[in-house]
Design an enzyme around this catalytic site. Structure first.
Site, short mmCIF file in Angstrom:
data_model
loop_
_atom_site.label_atom_id
_atom_site.label_comp_id
_atom_site.label_asym_id
_atom_site.label_seq_id
_atom_site.Cartn_x
_atom_site.Cartn_y
_atom_site.Cartn_z
N ASP A 233 37.07 28.24 45.78
CA ASP A 233 37.69 29.40 46.42
C ASP A 233 38.76 28.90 47.40
O ASP A 233 38.64 27.81 47.96
CB ASP A 233 36.65 30.25 47.17
CG ASP A 233 37.08 31.70 47.32
OD1 ASP A 233 36.45 32.59 46.72
OD2 ASP A 233 38.09 31.95 48.03
N VAL B 39 43.82 28.35 42.95
CA VAL B 39 43.78 28.31 41.48
C VAL B 39 45.17 28.32 40.83
O VAL B 39 45.28 28.20 39.62
CB VAL B 39 42.91 29.44 40.88
CG1 VAL B 39 41.44 29.19 41.13
CG2 VAL B 39 43.35 30.81 41.39
N TYR C 210 49.41 43.49 37.84
CA TYR C 210 47.96 43.30 37.66
C TYR C 210 47.56 43.65 36.23
O TYR C 210 46.88 42.87 35.55
CB TYR C 210 47.20 44.19 38.66
CG TYR C 210 45.70 44.04 38.61
CD1 TYR C 210 45.04 43.11 39.40
CD2 TYR C 210 44.93 44.83 37.75
CE1 TYR C 210 43.66 42.97 39.36
CE2 TYR C 210 43.56 44.69 37.70
CZ TYR C 210 42.92 43.77 38.50
OH TYR C 210 41.56 43.63 38.44
N LYS D 17 46.14 41.05 33.29
CA LYS D 17 44.82 41.16 32.67
C LYS D 17 44.94 41.27 31.15
O LYS D 17 44.08 40.80 30.41
CB LYS D 17 44.05 42.34 33.26
CG LYS D 17 43.73 42.18 34.75
CD LYS D 17 42.92 40.92 35.02
CE LYS D 17 42.43 40.83 36.46
NZ LYS D 17 41.67 39.59 36.72
N1 LIG Z 1 36.61 44.84 41.98
C1 LIG Z 1 36.92 45.52 40.89
O1 LIG Z 1 36.82 46.74 40.84
C2 LIG Z 1 37.39 44.77 39.66
C3 LIG Z 1 37.49 45.44 38.43
C4 LIG Z 1 37.92 44.74 37.30
C5 LIG Z 1 38.27 43.41 37.43
N2 LIG Z 1 38.18 42.78 38.64
C6 LIG Z 1 38.55 41.37 38.71
O2 LIG Z 1 37.40 40.63 39.10
C7 LIG Z 1 37.79 39.46 39.80
C8 LIG Z 1 37.08 39.40 41.12
O3 LIG Z 1 37.38 40.56 41.85
P1 LIG Z 1 36.58 40.98 43.17
O4 LIG Z 1 36.71 42.45 43.31
O5 LIG Z 1 35.26 40.35 43.18
O6 LIG Z 1 37.58 40.31 44.26
P2 LIG Z 1 37.33 39.79 45.75
O7 LIG Z 1 38.61 39.99 46.45
O8 LIG Z 1 36.07 40.36 46.35
O9 LIG Z 1 37.10 38.22 45.52
C9 LIG Z 1 38.12 37.39 45.01
C10 LIG Z 1 37.88 35.96 45.48
O10 LIG Z 1 38.95 35.17 44.93
C11 LIG Z 1 39.44 34.32 45.94
N3 LIG Z 1 40.84 33.99 45.68
C12 LIG Z 1 41.93 34.80 45.78
N4 LIG Z 1 43.05 34.11 45.50
C13 LIG Z 1 42.66 32.84 45.20
C14 LIG Z 1 43.37 31.66 44.86
N5 LIG Z 1 44.71 31.64 44.76
N6 LIG Z 1 42.66 30.53 44.62
C15 LIG Z 1 41.31 30.54 44.73
N7 LIG Z 1 40.59 31.62 45.07
C16 LIG Z 1 41.26 32.76 45.31
C17 LIG Z 1 39.27 35.09 47.24
O11 LIG Z 1 39.26 34.23 48.36
C18 LIG Z 1 37.94 35.81 47.02
O12 LIG Z 1 36.85 35.04 47.46
C19 LIG Z 1 39.32 39.53 39.90
O13 LIG Z 1 39.90 38.77 38.85
C20 LIG Z 1 39.61 41.01 39.71
O14 LIG Z 1 40.89 41.23 39.23
C21 LIG Z 1 37.74 43.42 39.75
#
Ligand SMILES: NC(=O)c1ccc[n+]([C@@H]2O[C@H](COP(=O)([O-])OP(=O)(O)OC[C@H]3O[C@@H](n4cnc5c(N)ncnc54)[C@H](O)[C@@H]3O)[C@@H](O)[C@H]2O)c1
Length: 255
Positions: free
Chosen positions: A38, A60, A154, A158
Site C-alpha cells: 500500500d 503501484v 475510472y 476498469k
Molecule cells: N468501493 C466500491 O464501491 C468499489 C466498487 C467496485 C470496485 N471497486 C474497486 O475496488 C478497489 C478497492 O476499492 P476500495 O473501495 O476498497 O478503496 P479504498 O480507497 O478503501 O482503498 C484503496 C487502497 O489503495 C491504496 N492505494 C491508492 N493508490 C495507491 C497507489 N498508487 N499505490 C498503492 N496503493 C494505493 C490506498 O492507500 C488504500 O489503502 C479499487 O480498485 C476500486 O476501484 C470499489
C-alpha cells in the site's frame, strides 16, 4: 471458517483499506501468508501487523516498487501463489468527459490500469516458477454498465482491467496460472456512507437499481477473493466474476 489457503503466499495491493483490508483479513483467516502492498504506510502496516503478515510500501504505478513488492513476498515466504491486484482510486476530478482534464484522466489510468499491467507482469514469472498461481484483478460493475453519473477515466480503466485479465487468463491457462477480474458492485465504505448521509437522493438514485436493495459489505467481496484465490475455483479463469447484488442482471427491481 474454511482453511483453503494454508501455507499459500498472497500479495494484496491496496490492502490498507476497504476491500483490500477485508481481503487481507479473510485470506489470512484461511491460512495464507499475506503481504500487504500500500502507498499509505500507516494503514498498510496496521493491516499487515494485524494478521502477522509483511508490509511493503509501494506505489503501484512504479515498476521498480511493484517488482520489489513481489520479490519481497518470494524472499520472505518462499514463493508466490496469489496476487490480488486491487489498489485503485476514484478522485472527484474524474467526472463527465466534458469537464475531466487530461491530468485526471492519466492519473486514474496509471493507478487503476497501468498498475494492474505492472503487477501481473511482475507476478507471472514467480508463478511460472511455481507452476501455479491465481491472479485476481479488481475491475468494477461499471466495466460492463454505463452510468449517467460518469467517472469517465475510472470506467475506461476498469474496462481495460477486464479485457487484460481475460487475455492473460487465456494465455497462461496451460501453465496452471488462473487470471480473473473481480467486479464488485458498490460497496458500503465509510466514504460512500458519508457521501450518501449528506445527500440521500444520491443514494436513492443508486439503490433503486440494486435488486438486493443495499450496497455490498467489504467482507462479501473478500469472500469472493478467497474463493478465486483457492483451489475451489480451479476451473475458473479468464472470467468476469461479478459480485454485484444482481445489478447487472436487472431491468425492473423489486419495490
Ligand atoms: N468501493 C466500491 O464501491 C468499489 C466498487 C467496485 C470496485 N471497486 C474497486 O475496488 C478497489 C478497492 O476499492 P476500495 O473501495 O476498497 O478503496 P479504498 O480507497 O478503501 O482503498 C484503496 C487502497 O489503495 C491504496 N492505494 C491508492 N493508490 C495507491 C497507489 N498508487 N499505490 C498503492 N496503493 C494505493 C490506498 O492507500 C488504500 O489503502 C479499487 O480498485 C476500486 O476501484 C470499489
Amino acid at each position: 471458517m474454511v482453511r483453503r489457503l494454508v501455507g499459500r503466499v498472497a500479495v494484496v495491493t491496496g490492502g490498507g483499506s476497504g476491500i483490500g483490508l477485508a481481503s487481507v483479513r479473510r485470506l489470512a483467516a484461511e491460512g495464507a501468508h499475506v503481504v500487504v502492498g500500500d502507498v499509505d504506510p500507516e494503514a498498510g502496516k496496521t493491516a499487515a501487523d494485524e494478521v502477522g503478515g509483511l508490509f511493503v510500501q509501494v506505489d503501484v504505478t512504479s515498476p521498480e516498487q511493484v517488482d520489489a513488492l513481489f520479490q519481497a513476498a518470494v524472499d520472505t515466504f518462499g514463493g508466490l501463489d496469489v496476487a490480488f491486484n486491487n489498489a485503485g482510486i476514484s478522485p472527484p476530478d474524474d467526472d463527465s468527459i466534458l469537464v475531466t482534464g487530461l491530468d485526471a484522466w492519466r492519473r486514474v489510468q496509471e493507478v487503476n490500469l497501468t498498475s494492474v499491467y505492472l503487477c501481473c507482469k511482475a507476478a507471472i514469472p514467480h508463478m511460472q516458477a511455481r507452476g501455479r498461481g491465481s491472479i485476481i484483478n479488481t475491475a468494477s460493475f461499471v466495466a460492463r454498465m454505463g452510468a449517467a453519473t460518469s467517472q469517465i477515466s475510472y470506467t475506461a480503466s476498469k474496462g481495460g482491467v477486464l479485457a487484460m485479465s481475460r487475455e492473460l487468463g487465456v494465455q497462461f491457462a496451460r501453465e496452471g496460472i488462473r487470471v480473473n477480474a473481480l467486479s464488485p458492485g458498490p460497496v458500503n465504505t465509510p466514504l460512500l456512507q458519508e457521501l450518501f448521509a449528506k445527500d440521500p437522493e444520491r443514494a436513492a438514485r443508486r439503490l433503486v437499481h440494486i435488486p438486493m436493495g443495499r450496497f455490498a459489505e467489504a467482507d462479501e467481496i473478500a469472500a469472493a477473493v478467497a474463493f478465486l484465490a483457492s483451489d475451489d475455483s480451479s476451473f475458473i479463469t479468464a472470467s468476469e466474476f461479478l459480485v454485484d447484488g444482481g445489478i447487472s442482471g436487472a431491468y425492473v427491481t423489486p419495490v
